[in-house]
Write a protein that holds these residues in place. Structure first.
Motif, PDB file in Angstrom:
ATOM      1  N   GLU A   4       2.753 -51.190  13.938  1.00 53.53           N
ATOM      2  CA  GLU A   4       1.530 -50.302  13.079  1.00 53.53           C
ATOM      3  C   GLU A   4       1.395 -51.188  11.796  1.00 53.53           C
ATOM      4  N   ARG A   6       0.175 -53.682   9.132  1.00 48.11           N
ATOM      5  CA  ARG A   6       0.009 -53.985   8.236  1.00 48.11           C
ATOM      6  C   ARG A   6      -0.952 -55.361   7.389  1.00 48.11           C
ATOM      7  N   ASP A  81      -4.390 -50.066   4.070  1.00 46.96           N
ATOM      8  CA  ASP A  81      -3.886 -48.816   3.686  1.00 46.96           C
ATOM      9  C   ASP A  81      -3.059 -49.385   2.938  1.00 46.96           C
ATOM     10  N   GLU A  83      -1.893 -48.347  -0.625  1.00 47.26           N
ATOM     11  CA  GLU A  83      -1.313 -47.425  -0.606  1.00 47.26           C
ATOM     12  C   GLU A  83       0.184 -46.976  -0.195  1.00 47.26           C
ATOM     13  N   ASN A  84       0.020 -46.925   0.835  1.00 46.57           N
ATOM     14  CA  ASN A  84       1.284 -46.380   2.017  1.00 46.57           C
ATOM     15  C   ASN A  84       2.012 -47.824   2.276  1.00 46.57           C
ATOM     16  N   LYS A  87       4.155 -48.398  -0.431  1.00 42.78           N
ATOM     17  CA  LYS A  87       5.727 -47.568  -0.037  1.00 42.78           C
ATOM     18  C   LYS A  87       6.684 -47.790   0.560  1.00 42.78           C
ATOM     19  N   LYS A  88       5.798 -47.982   1.691  1.00 39.50           N
ATOM     20  CA  LYS A  88       6.854 -48.535   3.030  1.00 39.50           C
ATOM     21  C   LYS A  88       7.822 -50.066   2.288  1.00 39.50           C
TER      22      LYS A  88
END
Length: 130
Positions: A4, A6, A81, A83-84, A87-88
């Motif tokens: 992923e 980040r 990203d 915003e996501n 959240k994560k």
């Protein structure tokens, strides 16, 4: 399996200085940094060939920008990203500081690491600096 995305790079290094304006001038004169009121911007290319920037910035000794951290410095990471990601990170138990902020040069969010260091996360819009 692809990992992923980040953090995509270092966005900046910020630190407290006794006299930030004099320090910026010193680095410009003696080390040849192209400086402005905010420090110096370094330009580079990402793996896709896009223009990217990293900021070096001394802050006033009494800045409150690094709070709640008591450290003399703060890191800024370029992220994908935001915003996501926030959240994560929240679901992973990471402390989020303040609210997400959006400007013409990107989105910003802040977290604390295990030692209470404030880390600024930046989803950049590099072309705003050109």
């Amino acid at each position: 399996m692809e990992t992923e995305k980040r953090v995509t790079g270092i966005g900046g290094f910020f630190f407290k200085a006794e006299n930030s304006k004099a320090l910026v001038a010193w680095y410009g004169k003696h080390l040849g940094l192209k400086t402005d009121d905010y420090g110096s911007t370094f330009w580079w290319k990402d793996n896709a060939g896009n223009d990217c920037s990293t900021q070096w910035s001394p802050f006033a000794k009494d800045t409150q920008y690094f709070e709640p951290s008591q450290k003399e410095f703060m890191q800024n990471f370029r992220v994908h990203d935001l915003e996501n990601l926030l959240k994560k990170l929240s679901t992973e138990g990471v402390t989020i500081v303040g609210e997400l902020e959006t400007y013409e040069y990107g989105k910003f969010g802040w977290i604390l690491d295990l030692e209470g260091n404030k880390i600024e996360l930046w989803e950049p819009i590099d072309k705003a600096f050109q």
